[in-house]
Design an enzyme around this catalytic site. Structure first.
Site, PDB file in Angstrom:
ATOM      1  CG  HIS A  21      15.642  45.765  25.561  1.00 47.76           C
ATOM      2  ND1 HIS A  21      14.362  46.816  26.637  1.00 47.76           N
ATOM      3  CD2 HIS A  21      15.278  44.998  25.441  1.00 47.76           C
ATOM      4  CE1 HIS A  21      14.167  46.040  26.757  1.00 47.76           C
ATOM      5  NE2 HIS A  21      14.218  44.532  25.838  1.00 47.76           N
ATOM      6  CG  ASP A 113      14.461  49.095  28.726  1.00 53.11           C
ATOM      7  OD1 ASP A 113      13.948  49.390  29.692  1.00 53.11           O
ATOM      8  OD2 ASP A 113      15.521  48.904  27.456  1.00 53.11           O
ATOM      9  CB  CYS A 332      22.827  41.582   7.467  1.00 50.93           C
ATOM     10  SG  CYS A 332      20.721  42.015   7.512  1.00 50.93           S
ATOM     11  CD  GLN A 334      15.640  43.018  11.484  1.00 53.27           C
ATOM     12  OE1 GLN A 334      16.118  42.128  11.183  1.00 53.27           O
ATOM     13  NE2 GLN A 334      14.529  44.038  11.513  1.00 53.27           N
ATOM     14  CG  ASN A 353      13.577  47.216  18.155  1.00 50.87           C
ATOM     15  OD1 ASN A 353      13.774  48.211  18.693  1.00 50.87           O
ATOM     16  ND2 ASN A 353      13.955  46.830  19.486  1.00 50.87           N
ATOM     17  CB  SER A 354      12.182  42.792  14.240  1.00 48.20           C
ATOM     18  OG  SER A 354      13.049  42.561  14.290  1.00 48.20           O
ATOM     19  CG  ASP A 373       7.133  42.337  22.619  1.00 51.22           C
ATOM     20  OD1 ASP A 373       8.023  42.031  22.439  1.00 51.22           O
ATOM     21  OD2 ASP A 373       7.248  43.721  22.279  1.00 51.22           O
ATOM     22  CD  GLN A 374       9.369  37.629  20.227  1.00 55.70           C
ATOM     23  OE1 GLN A 374       8.997  36.440  19.967  1.00 55.70           O
ATOM     24  NE2 GLN A 374      10.551  37.972  19.890  1.00 55.70           N
TER      25      GLN A 374
HETATM   26  N1  UDP Z   1      19.076  43.031  13.176  1.00 58.30           N
HETATM   27  C1  UDP Z   1      20.038  43.853  12.331  1.00 58.30           C
HETATM   28  N2  UDP Z   1      20.613  42.255  11.854  1.00 58.30           N
HETATM   29  C2  UDP Z   1      19.818  41.314  11.724  1.00 58.30           C
HETATM   30  C3  UDP Z   1      19.037  40.657  12.968  1.00 58.30           C
HETATM   31  C4  UDP Z   1      18.268  41.835  13.232  1.00 58.30           C
HETATM   32  O1  UDP Z   1      20.282  44.422  12.809  1.00 58.30           O
HETATM   33  O2  UDP Z   1      20.381  40.566  11.126  1.00 58.30           O
HETATM   34  C5  UDP Z   1      18.276  44.217  14.385  1.00 58.30           C
HETATM   35  C6  UDP Z   1      16.921  44.574  13.894  1.00 58.30           C
HETATM   36  O3  UDP Z   1      16.779  45.829  13.010  1.00 58.30           O
HETATM   37  C7  UDP Z   1      16.498  45.108  15.487  1.00 58.30           C
HETATM   38  C8  UDP Z   1      16.641  43.988  16.260  1.00 58.30           C
HETATM   39  O4  UDP Z   1      18.194  42.895  15.856  1.00 58.30           O
HETATM   40  O5  UDP Z   1      16.366  46.771  15.459  1.00 58.30           O
HETATM   41  C9  UDP Z   1      16.370  43.165  16.524  1.00 58.30           C
HETATM   42  O6  UDP Z   1      15.526  44.144  17.514  1.00 58.30           O
HETATM   43  P1  UDP Z   1      13.781  43.154  17.455  1.00 58.30           P
HETATM   44  O7  UDP Z   1      13.380  44.378  18.849  1.00 58.30           O
HETATM   45  O8  UDP Z   1      13.045  42.831  16.725  1.00 58.30           O
HETATM   46  O9  UDP Z   1      13.730  41.362  17.786  1.00 58.30           O
HETATM   47  P2  UDP Z   1      14.556  41.275  19.216  1.00 58.30           P
HETATM   48  O10 UDP Z   1      16.185  40.820  19.105  1.00 58.30           O
HETATM   49  O11 UDP Z   1      15.202  42.057  20.994  1.00 58.30           O
HETATM   50  O12 UDP Z   1      14.542  39.694  19.819  1.00 58.30           O
END
Ligand code: UDP
Length: 455
Positions: A21, A113, A332, A334, A353-354, A373-374
């Site tokens: 978020h 948010d 990492c 990402q 986000n992913s 929501d996935q």
């Molecule tokens: N992310 C990252 N490094 C990782 C894994 C995830 O920077 O090793 C970031 C990714 O780029 C994204 C966020 O964490 O922006 C995860 O958001 P997402 O909505 O995909 O999933 P959530 O964590 O909310 O389930």
């Protein structure tokens, strides 16, 4: 890009304290700052103390959620956490706004948010204009809207659901809180309550772009004054117009960049599977083992993010594997990984986000949705945008090694994979166009800024 008089306009952005978020809202803040606005991001005090924060041009000020020492993890009950956050957070937010009023740079607008509709009331109390920021896809938001307004009755009767602006959905494509009606009532209420008072917000912003979700956006735009502002990812990966914007800049997790970047640099183009389940999902041990064995038997290189809290579930088979094709890291950057030429596909939990990051970087996906929501995101990326394949569960709800291997091969080696790669490239171009100068999201951000300056 800077607008005249913008520096007198101070915007306060208030995210939910979770990585998925914070990232898109912080990124939006940077876009506003690059247009000359003064911007403050207000995560929780715990986050300001514990996260790695490196952001230029956006001031960061903590807000108390009532758990300044341990944050959300300090308390096992999400119900108690959210209730306390609402009470303490409202007061703390009000104090920050009040403090700022006497500083010479009072806030003019509160962007909050959408999961915290109570923030709108605080903003209104101080006469601020208010913007509700939706961090999930418009398709997912449309489902929640339909449920909240009683247009989709629950528990949902299958096998399929037809709603305006959306493709026909099988019930298991719906967000898990809707499909499994009794599951996680606290989160279900939170996603539905996004629509509790949103009609009172002056703006409704959403991290998507017009072409990605055109039909459902048109439908929702008849109800709310929606502005698409995405993809809300660091500018270097898209239009490159925001100076020094290479990373989100606020990480709740620690990573050791040199290990995996050096490792990736040694791999051939398109040869690596990147695997991550985001910041929250928790997998069972059996599932972890199946993933490990599926990846190993696919015979491709893989870079797998397993958060520290999940590390104890890593199967022995991984350590015993002699091929040494896999690298496991705790976290990492990402986007840097997705942008690396060695990465050929992304085995993902399909967090929004992913998903939108992968779209932005043209990386094909293997969808392995877990919850929330996935499932919707998986449906869209496979059937609507055609940039990925989805794994199938067995009767126990586990994705077996053979299934993982099959999906990897389909993307990395098969003809379908070639078509998917071409589609992914096409969407990457459209994502960039949307946020680049004159694109739909760029225009929306300009309009938003112009409207704040006139207010
Ligand atoms: N992310 C990252 N490094 C990782 C894994 C995830 O920077 O090793 C970031 C990714 O780029 C994204 C966020 O964490 O922006 C995860 O958001 P997402 O909505 O995909 O999933 P959530 O964590 O909310 O389930």
């Amino acid at each position: 890009m800077k607008e005249e008089g913008a520096e007198e306009t101070h915007v306060l952005a208030f995210p939910i304290p979770s990585q998925g978020h914070i990232n898109p809202l912080l990124q939006f803040c940077k876009r506003l700052a690059s247009r000359g606005l003064k911007v403050t991001l207000a995560p929780t005090i715990f986050i300001t103390k514990s996260a790695h924060i490196e952001v230029n041009n956006v001031r960061v000020e903590g807000i108390s959620d009532g758990f300044d020492e341990g944050g959300m993890d300090a308390i096992k009950s999400p119900e108690v956490y959210f209730e306390r956050f609402k009470v303490v957070g409202s007061e703390s937010l009000a104090e920050l706004i009040e403090r700022q009023q006497s500083s010479g740079y009072p806030f003019k607008c509160l962007i909050y948010d959408s999961h915290m509709p109570w923030a709108l009331e605080v903003g209104k109390r101080f006469g601020l204009s208010t913007a509700s920021f939706f961090t999930q896809s418009c398709a997912t938001d449309a489902i929640y809207y339909n449920v909240k307004k009683g247009l989709l009755s629950t528990p949902v009767q299958g096998p399929t659901v037809s709603l305006p602006g959306l493709p026909v959905l099988e019930t298991h494509d719906l967000p898990s809180f809707v499909y499994y009606w009794g599951s996680y009532p606290i989160f279900r209420d939170s996603v539905l309550n996004q629509f509790q008072n949103v009609e009172q917000a002056d703006y409704v912003l959403i991290n998507t772009f017009d072409k990605l979700e055109d039909e459902v956006l048109k439908w929702m735009s008849n109800i709310y004054p929606i502005k698409t502002i995405g993809p809300s990812v660091p500018s270097i990966y898209l239009d490159k117009r925001v100076e020094d914007d290479k990373d989100y800049g606020l990480s709740l997790f620690e990573s050791r960049k040199e290990t995996y970047m050096d490792w990736l640099n040694m791999r051939e183009a398109g040869s690596v599977i990147y695997v991550s389940f985001g910041s929250l999902s928790e997998l069972g041990e059996e599932q972890m083992e199946e993933i490990a064995l599926g990846l190993i038997s696919s015979n491709h290189y893989f870079l797998w993010v397993v958060r520290k809290s999940e590390e104890n579930k890593l199967p022995k088979s991984l350590a015993e594997d002699k091929s040494e094709k896999g690298l496991v890291v705790a976290w990492c950057s990402q986007l840097e990984v997705l942008a690396h030429k060695a990465v050929g596909c992304f085995l993902t939990h399909c967090g929004w986000n992913s998903t939108i990051e992968s779209v932005s970087l043209g990386v094909p996906m293997i969808a392995m949705p877990q919850w929330t929501d996935q499932t919707m995101n998986a449906k869209f990326l496979v059937d609507v945008w055609e940039i990925g394949v989805r794994v199938e569960l067995d009767e126990k709800g586990i994705i077996r090694r053979k299934e993982i291997e099959k999906c990897v091969k389909e993307i990395m080696e098969g003809d379908r994979g070639e078509k998917i790669k071409r589609n992914a490239f096409r969407w990457k171009v459209l994502a960039k166009e949307a946020i680049d100068e004159g694109g739909s999201s760029d225009k929306n951000i300009d309009e938003f800024v112009a409207s704040l300056l006139c207010a």
